[in-house]
Design a protein around this motif. Structure first.
Motif, PDB file in Angstrom:
ATOM      1  N   TYR A 266      12.846  -3.551 -53.575  1.00  0.00           N
ATOM      2  CA  TYR A 266      11.816  -4.423 -53.027  1.00  0.00           C
ATOM      3  C   TYR A 266      11.011  -4.845 -54.296  1.00  0.00           C
ATOM      4  CZ  TYR A 266      12.825  -2.508 -48.366  1.00  0.00           C
ATOM      5  OH  TYR A 266      13.480  -2.304 -47.165  1.00  0.00           O
ATOM      6  N   ASN A 267      10.762  -4.242 -55.139  1.00  0.00           N
ATOM      7  CA  ASN A 267      10.092  -4.751 -56.296  1.00  0.00           C
ATOM      8  C   ASN A 267      10.628  -5.805 -57.194  1.00  0.00           C
ATOM      9  OD1 ASN A 267       7.514  -3.148 -55.751  1.00  0.00           O
ATOM     10  ND2 ASN A 267       8.200  -1.385 -57.011  1.00  0.00           N
ATOM     11  N   THR A 268      11.955  -5.304 -57.052  1.00  0.00           N
ATOM     12  CA  THR A 268      12.853  -6.574 -57.917  1.00  0.00           C
ATOM     13  C   THR A 268      12.833  -7.786 -57.281  1.00  0.00           C
ATOM     14  OG1 THR A 268      14.318  -4.739 -58.526  1.00  0.00           O
ATOM     15  CG2 THR A 268      15.196  -7.041 -58.390  1.00  0.00           C
ATOM     16  N   LEU A 269      12.726  -7.851 -55.855  1.00  0.00           N
ATOM     17  CA  LEU A 269      12.861  -9.001 -55.195  1.00  0.00           C
ATOM     18  C   LEU A 269      11.414  -9.717 -55.256  1.00  0.00           C
ATOM     19  CD1 LEU A 269      14.531  -8.219 -51.576  1.00  0.00           C
ATOM     20  CD2 LEU A 269      15.282  -9.519 -53.407  1.00  0.00           C
ATOM     21  N   VAL A 270      10.375  -8.857 -55.395  1.00  0.00           N
ATOM     22  CA  VAL A 270       9.055  -9.251 -55.630  1.00  0.00           C
ATOM     23  C   VAL A 270       8.880 -10.006 -57.011  1.00  0.00           C
ATOM     24  CG1 VAL A 270       6.552  -8.518 -55.834  1.00  0.00           C
ATOM     25  CG2 VAL A 270       7.823  -7.710 -53.722  1.00  0.00           C
ATOM     26  N   ASN A 271       9.484  -9.311 -57.895  1.00  0.00           N
ATOM     27  CA  ASN A 271       9.352  -9.514 -59.266  1.00  0.00           C
ATOM     28  C   ASN A 271       9.955 -10.908 -59.678  1.00  0.00           C
ATOM     29  OD1 ASN A 271       7.923  -7.388 -60.159  1.00  0.00           O
ATOM     30  ND2 ASN A 271       9.694  -6.236 -60.831  1.00  0.00           N
ATOM     31  N   PHE A 317       3.647 -18.385 -48.628  1.00  0.00           N
ATOM     32  CA  PHE A 317       5.299 -18.475 -48.223  1.00  0.00           C
ATOM     33  C   PHE A 317       6.179 -17.570 -48.661  1.00  0.00           C
ATOM     34  CE2 PHE A 317       8.967 -20.946 -50.148  1.00  0.00           C
ATOM     35  CZ  PHE A 317       9.892 -20.594 -48.933  1.00  0.00           C
ATOM     36  N   ALA A 318       6.114 -17.356 -50.151  1.00  0.00           N
ATOM     37  CA  ALA A 318       7.165 -16.437 -50.681  1.00  0.00           C
ATOM     38  C   ALA A 318       6.819 -14.860 -50.067  1.00  0.00           C
ATOM     39  CB  ALA A 318       6.860 -16.445 -52.257  1.00  0.00           C
ATOM     40  N   THR A 319       5.752 -14.469 -50.253  1.00  0.00           N
ATOM     41  CA  THR A 319       5.552 -13.008 -49.679  1.00  0.00           C
ATOM     42  C   THR A 319       6.130 -12.893 -48.248  1.00  0.00           C
ATOM     43  OG1 THR A 319       3.247 -13.568 -49.814  1.00  0.00           O
ATOM     44  CG2 THR A 319       4.232 -12.190 -51.478  1.00  0.00           C
ATOM     45  N   THR A 320       5.587 -14.061 -47.521  1.00  0.00           N
ATOM     46  CA  THR A 320       6.019 -13.925 -45.883  1.00  0.00           C
ATOM     47  C   THR A 320       7.673 -13.809 -45.994  1.00  0.00           C
ATOM     48  OG1 THR A 320       3.895 -15.089 -45.179  1.00  0.00           O
ATOM     49  CG2 THR A 320       5.688 -15.238 -43.822  1.00  0.00           C
ATOM     50  N   ALA A 321       8.360 -14.624 -46.469  1.00  0.00           N
ATOM     51  CA  ALA A 321       9.732 -14.797 -46.496  1.00  0.00           C
ATOM     52  C   ALA A 321      10.318 -13.165 -47.024  1.00  0.00           C
ATOM     53  CB  ALA A 321      10.206 -15.764 -47.600  1.00  0.00           C
ATOM     54  N   LEU A 322       9.620 -12.744 -48.089  1.00  0.00           N
ATOM     55  CA  LEU A 322      10.246 -11.418 -48.448  1.00  0.00           C
ATOM     56  C   LEU A 322       9.757 -10.265 -47.510  1.00  0.00           C
ATOM     57  CD1 LEU A 322       8.924 -11.356 -52.163  1.00  0.00           C
ATOM     58  CD2 LEU A 322      11.187 -11.346 -51.324  1.00  0.00           C
ATOM     59  N   PHE A 323       8.758 -10.237 -46.423  1.00  0.00           N
ATOM     60  CA  PHE A 323       8.210  -9.473 -45.716  1.00  0.00           C
ATOM     61  C   PHE A 323       9.434  -9.534 -44.685  1.00  0.00           C
ATOM     62  CE2 PHE A 323       5.964  -8.629 -41.570  1.00  0.00           C
ATOM     63  CZ  PHE A 323       6.115  -7.091 -41.629  1.00  0.00           C
ATOM     64  N   CYS A 324       9.760 -10.780 -44.228  1.00  0.00           N
ATOM     65  CA  CYS A 324      10.800 -10.891 -42.881  1.00  0.00           C
ATOM     66  C   CYS A 324      12.203 -10.686 -43.302  1.00  0.00           C
ATOM     67  CB  CYS A 324      10.503 -12.081 -42.298  1.00  0.00           C
ATOM     68  SG  CYS A 324       8.915 -12.634 -41.727  1.00  0.00           S
ATOM     69  N   LEU A 325      12.433 -11.022 -44.626  1.00  0.00           N
ATOM     70  CA  LEU A 325      13.945 -10.858 -45.082  1.00  0.00           C
ATOM     71  C   LEU A 325      14.496  -9.710 -45.980  1.00  0.00           C
ATOM     72  CD1 LEU A 325      14.036 -14.852 -45.828  1.00  0.00           C
ATOM     73  CD2 LEU A 325      15.115 -13.702 -43.747  1.00  0.00           C
ATOM     74  N   PHE A 352       1.860  -7.103 -48.826  1.00  0.00           N
ATOM     75  CA  PHE A 352       0.401  -7.355 -49.061  1.00  0.00           C
ATOM     76  C   PHE A 352       0.042  -7.041 -50.269  1.00  0.00           C
ATOM     77  CE2 PHE A 352      -4.033  -6.451 -48.756  1.00  0.00           C
ATOM     78  CZ  PHE A 352      -4.553  -7.379 -47.737  1.00  0.00           C
ATOM     79  N   ASN A 353       0.390  -5.968 -50.862  1.00  0.00           N
ATOM     80  CA  ASN A 353       0.040  -5.785 -52.328  1.00  0.00           C
ATOM     81  C   ASN A 353       0.732  -6.679 -53.513  1.00  0.00           C
ATOM     82  OD1 ASN A 353      -0.986  -4.127 -54.500  1.00  0.00           O
ATOM     83  ND2 ASN A 353       1.092  -3.603 -55.057  1.00  0.00           N
ATOM     84  N   ALA A 354       1.878  -7.280 -52.936  1.00  0.00           N
ATOM     85  CA  ALA A 354       2.501  -8.228 -53.652  1.00  0.00           C
ATOM     86  C   ALA A 354       1.584  -9.510 -53.598  1.00  0.00           C
ATOM     87  CB  ALA A 354       3.949  -8.762 -53.441  1.00  0.00           C
TER      88      ALA A 354
END
Length: 513
Positions: A266-271, A317-325, A352-354
Motif C-alpha cells: 500500500y505504501n508503494t502505491l501511495v509513494n 482524487f489520488a487518495t480516493t482512487a487508492l482507497f477504492c482500488l 487518510f494518513n496519506a
C-alpha cells in the motif's frame, strides 16, 4: 527567466520522471514479488526505514544550505556560493562515514528488531550491510545537486534522473531474474547509484563552474549562522523521519515482519502518487523562498492558499482512487499464492494518513522557506515524542491500525502548532482562517472517499477485471466532479486550470523543437 516558468520547468521534469518511475517501479515490484515473497518485501521496507533514521546524521544541512544559498545566488556572489558548497561537501563526507560506522554498531541488535522471520541472522546481517553501503555512498556526491535546486534549475539534471529511473530498476530486475538472489538485486542498485551520481555531479559542475573553486571558505561568523540554522532544523528532520520511518520498526517488533511487507504494498502505491505531488510542490519551494525575500506577505499568503487548494484537488482524487482500488489491484496483480490485502478499515486509515502527508506540505514548505527554524524545532520535538509514545500505546490494543493512528494524531497537533507559528511570526495574523480551510479540505476528502467507495461496492458487475475498470471510472468522475462543483468559481481553481494550460503549452512548445 521568470520565477513561475522555472517552477513549471522543474515540475514538468518531475512529472516525466514520476511517470517513468511509476511504470518501471510497478513492473519491477511485480517481478520482485513473483520471484521472491512478502517476507523479502518486509525486510526491504524495514531496512530502508532503519537507514532513514541513520540519515538523521545529515542534521538538516541540506535545508540550511539551500536557505543560505538564496541570497548569494540572487546577488551572483560566486565566492560566497563556492564557500558554502565547500563547507557542505566536507559535512556530507563526514555524514557518510558516520552513517556507516554507527550502522555497523547496530548489527548485534538486528535479531531483536526482526520478529518471526524465517531468515538466518547471518543472511539478514549481510543484506543489512549492503543497505548500509547503498545509503552511505549517496552522500559522497549528492551535495552538488542542492545548488541547482536552490537556483531553481533542478531540470538541468532531470534527463539524467529520468535515465537513472529507467536503467536502475531494469538492471536490478535482470540481476534478480538471472540469479534469483536478493543480494545481486541490491548490489546492482549500489553500482548504478554510484555511477549515476558521478554523472550528475559532472553535469552540475559543468553548469556551475563556481564548484571548481575548492579553496574558498566561510568566515567563522557565517559558519556559525549555518550551524545555528542546522541546530534549529535538526529537530524538524528528526520529527519528519520519526513519523515516516519508525512505523515499520514498531510493526516489525510488535506485530511481525510479514505485516511490514503487506503495508509496503500500500505504501508503494501511495509513494508513486507522493513522488508526483510532493515533487511538484517542492519544485515551488525555491520560488517561495525567493518570494519571501522579494515580495510582500500578502503575496506569499496567496501562494500558500493556492498551493493548499491545488494539493487538495490532486490529492483528494489520488487518495480516493487508492482507497477504492488499491486492495483490488494488489489482489489481481501482486497476490501470488497468498492474500496480501489489508482490511478495509485499515486501508481507510492508511489513505487518510496519506492525504494528511499531502495536504500539510504547503504549510511545511512555507514555514521552512520563511526561515522559522528556531521556534519550529520545539514543535517538531513535541510531534516526534507524541508519535512514538502514542504509537507504542495504541499498537498494544489496535495492532497495525494503532501505529498509523499514532502518526495521524501527532501530525494533527504539529499542524495546529506550525500554522500558529507561521501566521503569528511571519504573516502577523491569526491562523484560524487557514486551519478552517484545512479542516474543510479534510471534510471534503472524507466525503469524496466514502461516497466513491459506496458507489464502487454497489456496482452490479461480477467479473473482477470489468469491475476494476468501472471502479476506476467512478474514482475519476466522483471526486473531481465534487471539487469542480464546489470550487469552480474560486480564484484558486481558475489558477489551477490556467497552470495546467500553461504546462500544456510549454510541453507542446518543447515537443515542436
Amino acid at each position: 527567466m521568470m520565477r513561475s516558468e522555472n517552477v513549471i520547468k522543474n515540475s514538468i521534469w518531475t512529472t516525466i520522471n514520476t511517470v517513468i518511475t511509476i511504470a518501471i517501479g510497478f513492473i519491477s515490484r511485480t517481478i520482485f514479488i513473483y520471484i521472491l515473497n512478502s517476507e523479502y518485501l518486509g525486510i526491504d521496507g524495514l531496512f530502508s526505514n532503519i537507514l532513514s533514521l541513520l540519515s538523521l546524521s545529515e542534521l538538516g544541512f541540506g535545508s540550511a544550505v539551500t536557505f543560505n544559498l538564496y541570497k548569494p545566488l540572487r546577488e551572483k556572489d560566486e565566492k560566497k556560493i563556492a564557500a558554502i558548497m565547500n563547507f557542505y561537501k566536507w559535512i556530507y563526507r563526514m555524514v557518510a562515514i558516520f552513517i556507516f560506522v554507527v550502522g555497523m554498531c547496530l548489527v548485534p541488535f538486528l535479531r531483536y528488531i526482526i520478529k518471526d522471520t524465517t531468515f538466518d541472522i547471518k543472511y539478514i546481517t549481510g543484506i543489512y550491510v549492503l543497505f548500509l553501503i547503498k545509503t552511505a555512498i549517496t552522500y559522497l556526491y549528492s551535495y552538488n545537486f542542492t545548488l541547482a535546486t536552490a537556483d531553481q534549475r533542478g531540470y538541468i539534471i532531470g534527463h539524467i534522473t529520468m535515465i537513472n529511473n529507467i536503467v536502475t530498476p531494469i538492471a536490478k530486475i535482470v540481476a534478480l531474474a538471472i540469479t534469483r538472489s536478493f543480494v545481486a538485486y541490491i548490489v546492482a542498485e549500489i553500482v548504478l547509484t554510484l555511477g549515476f551520481n558521478l554523472i550528475k555531479t559532472l553535469h552540475v559542475k559543468k553548469a556551475y563552474p563556481v564548484l571548481e573553486d575548492t579553496k574558498s571558505s566561510l568566515e567563522k561568523q557565517e559558519t556559525r549562522k549555518i550551524l545555528k540554522d542546522v541546530q534549529n532544523i535538526f529537530l524538524g528532520k528528526v520529527s519528519t523521519t520519526v513519523l515516516t520511518s519508525t512505523d515499520n520498526l514498531i510493526i516489525s517488533s510488535f506485530v511481525n515482519v510479514i505485516s511490514v511487507g503487506f503495508m509496503s504494498n500500500y505504501n508503494t502505491l501511495v509513494n508513486y502518487i507522493s513522488t508526483f505531488i510532493s515533487g511538484a510542490l517542492y519544485s515551488a519551494q525555491a520560488s517561495i523562498g525567493n518570494a519571501i525575500a522579494s515580495e510582500g506577505k500578502e503575496y506569499v499568503y496567496n501562494i500558500l492558499k493556492k498551493l493548499t487548494l491545488i494539493t487538495l484537488f490532486v490529492a483528494s482524487f489520488a487518495t480516493t482512487a487508492l482507497f477504492c482500488l488499491s486492495s483490488d489491484f494488489i489482489s489481481i496483480v501482486w497476490s501470488k499464492n497468498e492474500d496480501m490485502t489489508l482490511p478495509v478499515v485499515t486501508v481507510f486509515i492508511v489513505m487518510f494518513n496519506a492525504f494528511f502527508q499531502f495536504i500539510k506540505s504547503p504549510l511545511w514548505i512555507t514555514l521552512t522557506s520563511a526561515g522559522l527554524f528556531e521556534k519550529d524545532k520545539y514543535i517538531s520535538f513535541i510531534g516526534m515524542v507524541m508519535n512514538i509514545v502514542v504509537s507504542l500505546i495504541l499498537v498494544q490494543y489496535l495492532g497495525l491500525v494503532g501505529v498509523i493512528l499514532g502518526t495521524i494524531i501527532s501530525q494533527s497537533v504539529q499542524m495546529i502548532l506550525k500554522a500558529k507559528l507561521l501566521f503569528n511570526e511571519y504573516f502577523f495574523m491569526g491562523s484560524g482562517k487557514y486551519l478552517l480551510l484545512i479542516l474543510e479540505c479534510f471534510t471534503l476528502f472524507v466525503a469524496e472517499e466514502l461516497l466513491t467507495y459506496f458507489i464502487c461496492i454497489n456496482i452490479p458487475v461480477s467479473n473482477i477485471y470489468l469491475l476494476f475498470v468501472c471502479k476506476m471510472f467512478m474514482c475519476v468522475i466522483v471526486p473531481n466532479l465534487m471539487n469542480y462543483a464546489i470550487f469552480h468559481k474560486t480564484e484558486e481553481y481558475e489558477y489551477f486550470l490556467k497552470l495546467i494550460l500553461k504546462i500544456t503549452k510549454i510541453v507542446h512548445r518543447k515537443r515542436r523543437f
